[in-house]
Design a protein around this motif. Structure first.
Motif, PDB file in Angstrom:
ATOM      1  N   ASP A   1      12.925  10.893 -10.188  1.00  0.00           N
ATOM      2  CA  ASP A   1      13.853   9.836  -9.763  1.00  0.00           C
ATOM      3  C   ASP A   1      13.276   8.423  -9.903  1.00  0.00           C
ATOM      4  O   ASP A   1      13.307   7.625  -8.961  1.00  0.00           O
ATOM      5  CB  ASP A   1      14.257  10.046  -8.301  1.00  0.00           C
ATOM      6  CG  ASP A   1      15.073  11.312  -8.098  1.00  0.00           C
ATOM      7  OD1 ASP A   1      15.385  11.972  -9.098  1.00  0.00           O
ATOM      8  OD2 ASP A   1      15.383  11.643  -6.942  1.00  0.00           O
ATOM      9  N   PRO A   2      12.785   8.050 -11.069  1.00  0.00           N
ATOM     10  CA  PRO A   2      12.172   6.721 -11.184  1.00  0.00           C
ATOM     11  C   PRO A   2      13.198   5.607 -11.366  1.00  0.00           C
ATOM     12  O   PRO A   2      14.330   5.820 -11.800  1.00  0.00           O
ATOM     13  CB  PRO A   2      11.324   6.857 -12.452  1.00  0.00           C
ATOM     14  CG  PRO A   2      12.116   7.817 -13.301  1.00  0.00           C
ATOM     15  CD  PRO A   2      12.705   8.809 -12.320  1.00  0.00           C
ATOM     16  N   ALA A   3      12.753   4.390 -11.044  1.00  0.00           N
ATOM     17  CA  ALA A   3      13.373   3.161 -11.528  1.00  0.00           C
ATOM     18  C   ALA A   3      12.296   2.497 -12.391  1.00  0.00           C
ATOM     19  O   ALA A   3      11.849   1.379 -12.123  1.00  0.00           O
ATOM     20  CB  ALA A   3      13.793   2.264 -10.377  1.00  0.00           C
ATOM     21  N   ALA A   4      11.847   3.227 -13.401  1.00  0.00           N
ATOM     22  CA  ALA A   4      10.658   2.848 -14.170  1.00  0.00           C
ATOM     23  C   ALA A   4      10.881   1.547 -14.915  1.00  0.00           C
ATOM     24  O   ALA A   4      11.924   1.323 -15.521  1.00  0.00           O
ATOM     25  CB  ALA A   4      10.285   3.965 -15.143  1.00  0.00           C
ATOM     26  N   GLN A   5       9.853   0.688 -14.868  1.00  0.00           N
ATOM     27  CA  GLN A   5       9.972  -0.649 -15.444  1.00  0.00           C
ATOM     28  C   GLN A   5       8.591  -1.281 -15.531  1.00  0.00           C
ATOM     29  O   GLN A   5       7.602  -0.736 -15.024  1.00  0.00           O
ATOM     30  CB  GLN A   5      10.860  -1.510 -14.545  1.00  0.00           C
ATOM     31  CG  GLN A   5      10.329  -1.626 -13.108  1.00  0.00           C
ATOM     32  CD  GLN A   5      11.295  -2.319 -12.176  1.00  0.00           C
ATOM     33  OE1 GLN A   5      11.534  -3.520 -12.304  1.00  0.00           O
ATOM     34  NE2 GLN A   5      11.864  -1.560 -11.253  1.00  0.00           N
ATOM     35  N   GLY A   6       8.535  -2.423 -16.161  1.00  0.00           N
ATOM     36  CA  GLY A   6       7.353  -3.244 -16.057  1.00  0.00           C
ATOM     37  C   GLY A   6       7.407  -4.003 -14.751  1.00  0.00           C
ATOM     38  O   GLY A   6       8.382  -4.700 -14.463  1.00  0.00           O
ATOM     39  N   GLY A   7       6.365  -3.840 -13.932  1.00  0.00           N
ATOM     40  CA  GLY A   7       6.417  -4.458 -12.620  1.00  0.00           C
ATOM     41  C   GLY A   7       5.043  -4.599 -12.011  1.00  0.00           C
ATOM     42  O   GLY A   7       4.028  -4.582 -12.719  1.00  0.00           O
ATOM     43  N   HIS A   8       5.013  -4.707 -10.691  1.00  0.00           N
ATOM     44  CA  HIS A   8       3.772  -4.889  -9.950  1.00  0.00           C
ATOM     45  C   HIS A   8       3.366  -3.562  -9.331  1.00  0.00           C
ATOM     46  O   HIS A   8       4.124  -2.977  -8.545  1.00  0.00           O
ATOM     47  CB  HIS A   8       3.966  -5.937  -8.859  1.00  0.00           C
ATOM     48  CG  HIS A   8       2.691  -6.539  -8.355  1.00  0.00           C
ATOM     49  ND1 HIS A   8       1.686  -5.780  -7.776  1.00  0.00           N
ATOM     50  CD2 HIS A   8       2.243  -7.831  -8.343  1.00  0.00           C
ATOM     51  CE1 HIS A   8       0.687  -6.570  -7.429  1.00  0.00           C
ATOM     52  NE2 HIS A   8       1.006  -7.818  -7.766  1.00  0.00           N
ATOM     53  N   PRO A   9       2.187  -3.036  -9.635  1.00  0.00           N
ATOM     54  CA  PRO A   9       1.780  -1.721  -9.135  1.00  0.00           C
ATOM     55  C   PRO A   9       1.808  -1.576  -7.624  1.00  0.00           C
ATOM     56  O   PRO A   9       2.044  -0.473  -7.103  1.00  0.00           O
ATOM     57  CB  PRO A   9       0.347  -1.579  -9.661  1.00  0.00           C
ATOM     58  CG  PRO A   9       0.307  -2.430 -10.887  1.00  0.00           C
ATOM     59  CD  PRO A   9       1.191  -3.594 -10.575  1.00  0.00           C
ATOM     60  N   GLU A  10       1.584  -2.656  -6.887  1.00  0.00           N
ATOM     61  CA  GLU A  10       1.509  -2.524  -5.439  1.00  0.00           C
ATOM     62  C   GLU A  10       2.858  -2.153  -4.814  1.00  0.00           C
ATOM     63  O   GLU A  10       2.905  -1.706  -3.661  1.00  0.00           O
ATOM     64  CB  GLU A  10       0.931  -3.792  -4.826  1.00  0.00           C
ATOM     65  CG  GLU A  10      -0.542  -3.970  -5.188  1.00  0.00           C
ATOM     66  CD  GLU A  10      -1.169  -5.229  -4.622  1.00  0.00           C
ATOM     67  OE1 GLU A  10      -0.805  -5.630  -3.492  1.00  0.00           O
ATOM     68  OE2 GLU A  10      -2.014  -5.826  -5.323  1.00  0.00           O
ATOM     69  N   ALA A  11       3.955  -2.293  -5.568  1.00  0.00           N
ATOM     70  CA  ALA A  11       5.256  -1.845  -5.065  1.00  0.00           C
ATOM     71  C   ALA A  11       5.251  -0.335  -4.863  1.00  0.00           C
ATOM     72  O   ALA A  11       5.729   0.177  -3.840  1.00  0.00           O
ATOM     73  CB  ALA A  11       6.369  -2.257  -6.015  1.00  0.00           C
ATOM     74  N   ASP A  12       4.732   0.408  -5.847  1.00  0.00           N
ATOM     75  CA  ASP A  12       4.662   1.863  -5.716  1.00  0.00           C
ATOM     76  C   ASP A  12       3.825   2.258  -4.506  1.00  0.00           C
ATOM     77  O   ASP A  12       4.197   3.154  -3.733  1.00  0.00           O
ATOM     78  CB  ASP A  12       4.053   2.480  -6.972  1.00  0.00           C
ATOM     79  CG  ASP A  12       5.024   2.545  -8.142  1.00  0.00           C
ATOM     80  OD1 ASP A  12       6.240   2.332  -7.937  1.00  0.00           O
ATOM     81  OD2 ASP A  12       4.564   2.819  -9.271  1.00  0.00           O
ATOM     82  N   LEU A  13       2.702   1.603  -4.319  1.00  0.00           N
ATOM     83  CA  LEU A  13       1.792   1.977  -3.234  1.00  0.00           C
ATOM     84  C   LEU A  13       2.371   1.636  -1.871  1.00  0.00           C
ATOM     85  O   LEU A  13       2.238   2.403  -0.911  1.00  0.00           O
ATOM     86  CB  LEU A  13       0.448   1.292  -3.448  1.00  0.00           C
ATOM     87  CG  LEU A  13      -0.243   1.612  -4.777  1.00  0.00           C
ATOM     88  CD1 LEU A  13      -1.510   0.783  -4.925  1.00  0.00           C
ATOM     89  CD2 LEU A  13      -0.554   3.091  -4.894  1.00  0.00           C
ATOM     90  N   ALA A  14       3.036   0.489  -1.763  1.00  0.00           N
ATOM     91  CA  ALA A  14       3.609   0.085  -0.480  1.00  0.00           C
ATOM     92  C   ALA A  14       4.689   1.063  -0.039  1.00  0.00           C
ATOM     93  O   ALA A  14       4.768   1.435   1.143  1.00  0.00           O
ATOM     94  CB  ALA A  14       4.179  -1.328  -0.577  1.00  0.00           C
ATOM     95  N   PHE A  15       5.528   1.494  -0.975  1.00  0.00           N
ATOM     96  CA  PHE A  15       6.615   2.399  -0.615  1.00  0.00           C
ATOM     97  C   PHE A  15       6.076   3.793  -0.284  1.00  0.00           C
ATOM     98  O   PHE A  15       6.568   4.460   0.634  1.00  0.00           O
ATOM     99  CB  PHE A  15       7.641   2.460  -1.742  1.00  0.00           C
ATOM    100  CG  PHE A  15       9.003   2.918  -1.312  1.00  0.00           C
ATOM    101  CD1 PHE A  15       9.431   2.803  -0.003  1.00  0.00           C
ATOM    102  CD2 PHE A  15       9.885   3.450  -2.240  1.00  0.00           C
ATOM    103  CE1 PHE A  15      10.694   3.225   0.391  1.00  0.00           C
ATOM    104  CE2 PHE A  15      11.150   3.875  -1.864  1.00  0.00           C
ATOM    105  CZ  PHE A  15      11.557   3.764  -0.547  1.00  0.00           C
ATOM    106  N   LEU A  16       5.069   4.240  -1.016  1.00  0.00           N
ATOM    107  CA  LEU A  16       4.441   5.521  -0.689  1.00  0.00           C
ATOM    108  C   LEU A  16       3.891   5.504   0.735  1.00  0.00           C
ATOM    109  O   LEU A  16       4.068   6.462   1.501  1.00  0.00           O
ATOM    110  CB  LEU A  16       3.295   5.811  -1.667  1.00  0.00           C
ATOM    111  CG  LEU A  16       3.617   6.539  -2.948  1.00  0.00           C
ATOM    112  CD1 LEU A  16       2.339   6.738  -3.753  1.00  0.00           C
ATOM    113  CD2 LEU A  16       4.290   7.887  -2.684  1.00  0.00           C
ATOM    114  N   GLU A  17       3.216   4.419   1.075  1.00  0.00           N
ATOM    115  CA  GLU A  17       2.580   4.355   2.388  1.00  0.00           C
ATOM    116  C   GLU A  17       3.616   4.349   3.508  1.00  0.00           C
ATOM    117  O   GLU A  17       3.497   5.115   4.475  1.00  0.00           O
ATOM    118  CB  GLU A  17       1.688   3.125   2.480  1.00  0.00           C
ATOM    119  CG  GLU A  17       0.911   3.031   3.782  1.00  0.00           C
ATOM    120  CD  GLU A  17      -0.097   1.905   3.791  1.00  0.00           C
ATOM    121  OE1 GLU A  17      -1.070   1.997   4.561  1.00  0.00           O
ATOM    122  OE2 GLU A  17       0.071   0.932   3.015  1.00  0.00           O
TER     123      GLU A  17
END
Length: 296
Positions: A216-232
Motif C-alpha cells: 500500500d505505498p504512496a511511493a514518491q521522491g520525498g524525505h526519508p524521515e516521513a517513513d520513520l516518523a509514521f512507523l514510530e
C-alpha cells in the motif's frame, strides 16, 4: 464491489491460464478499500482489493508505486498482477509474526531504500495518499533546498484546506499549521535530496515475512524521515531495534526532534477524512514541530 463481482473480475484476469477462482474471503485491516483473499482451483492464492468510487487511476498509481519500490532492489513488495479501474490484484504474501530480527532486517532495507536517489520530489504520474490525490508541480523540484516549500505547498496545505472544508480542524489549530508552513524552512533540518520513500508507511503496511514486505505505498521522491516518523507513531513492533539497525547504516542526528514535522501530513489527512481528535492533534503536532525544530 461484492464477492461475486470480485470472483468475476478475477476470473477474467486469469482467463487462459487454466485456473478458475473458487472463493473470495474478506481480509480485514484497511481503512478505505475492501480486500479479499482469492483462492484458485489450481492451489494458487491472489490478493485483490477494490474501491467502488475510486478514480480510474487510483489502483494504477498504487501498482506503479509497488513497481517503483521493486525497481530500487532494496525492499520486497508483492508482485503486481493487474491494476484496473476499481480493482488491484497482487500475489498473495503469507505473513508471520514480527520479531526483533525481522525488524532489524527491515531497518537495514529501509536505509538502503532511503539512500536510493529519486529523480525529483513527488511523482511523474498519479499519486494518492489514501483516497486523496497528491500533486507534483511542473517542473518537479529536484534540489535539497526545494523540499521545505514543496512539502508545505503540495503536501501540508492541500490537506489542511481539505480538513477545513470538511470541518475537521478548528481555526486555532489551522492557524498553527499555517504558521508551521510559513516557517518550515527554519525547522526542516539538514538539506535532503529527493530519495525513494514508501510514503504511507504505517505499521499495518508491513507483512512480516522473514524479509518483511511492504504494501500500500504512496511511493514518491520525498524525505526519508516521513517513513520513520509514521512507523514510530503507529507503534511498529520492535521499532527500537528497527531504528537502531537503520541508523547503523544511515545515521540521522536529530531525527526525533524533527519527527513531528514529518508526521503532520499523516495526521492532517486523518483530520480531513475523519475529523474528531485528529484536528486538535494536527495543531499539537504543528506546534511540536516548531518547538522541536528550534523555531523561536
Amino acid at each position: 464491489m461484492n464477492r461475486d463481482e470480485v470472483l468475476r473480475r478475477v476470473a477474467a484476469l486469469v482467463d487462459g491460464t487454466g485456473a478458475t477462482p473458487t472463493d473470495a474471503e474478506v481480509v480485514t485491516g484497511g481503512e478505505i478499500c475492501d480486500a479479499y483473499r482469492v483462492t484458485l482451483d489450481d492451489g494458487h492464492t491472489l490478493f485483490a482489493k477494490t474501491r467502488a468510487d475510486s478514480q480510474d487511476d487510483f489502483f494504477v498509481a498504487e501498482a506503479e508505486g509497488l513497481r517503483r519500490l521493486h525497481a530500487t532492489g532494496t525492499v520486497p513488495v508483492p508482485r503486481v498482477l493487474a491494476a484496473d479501474p476499481g480493482l488491484l490484484a497482487l500475489e498473495w504474501i503469507e505473513g508471520g509474526s514480527p520479531t526483533p530480527e525481522k525488524a532489524e532486517r527491515l531497518g537495514r532495507d529501509l536505509a538502503a531504500l532511503h539512500a536510493t536517489p529519486a529523480p525529483h520530489y513527488g511523482t511523474a504520474g498519479p499519486l494518492y495518499l489514501g483516497p486523496v490525490p497528491l500533486t507534483t508541480p511542473t517542473p518537479a523540484p529536484t534540489e535539497p533546498a526545494d523540499w521545505p516549500a514543496f512539502h508545505a505547498e503540495h503536501r501540508l496545505l492541500p490537506l489542511l484546506r481539505l480538513a477545513v472544508d470538511n470541518g475537521g480542524i478548528s481555526p486555532g489549530d489551522t492557524a498553527d499549521v499555517e504558521l508551521l508552513c510559513d516557517r518550515i524552512a527554519e525547522v526542516a533540518g539538514p538539506p535532503q535530496p529527493p530519495a525513494h520513500i514508501h510514503g504511507d508507511l504505517w505499521a499495518g503496511n508491513i507483512i512480516w515475512t522473514e524479509r518483511p514486505h511492504l504494501i500500500d505505498p504512496a511511493a514518491q521522491g520525498g524525505h526519508p524521515e516521513a517513513d520513520l516518523a509514521f512507523l514510530e507513531v503507529s507503534k511498529c513492533p520492535h521499532f527500537d531495534r528497527l531504528i537502531a539497525a537503520y541508523e547503523e547504516v544511515r545515521p540521522l542526528p536529530g531525527r526525533a526532534d524533527r519527527a513531528p514535522l514529518h508526521l503532520l501530513h499523516h495526521v492532517l489527512i486523518h483530520a480531513a477524512l475523519f475529523g474528531g481528535h485528529y484536528g486538535p492533534e494536527s495543531g499539537e503536532v504543528a506546534r511540536a514541530a516548531l518547538v522541536g525544530g528550534g523555531a523561536p
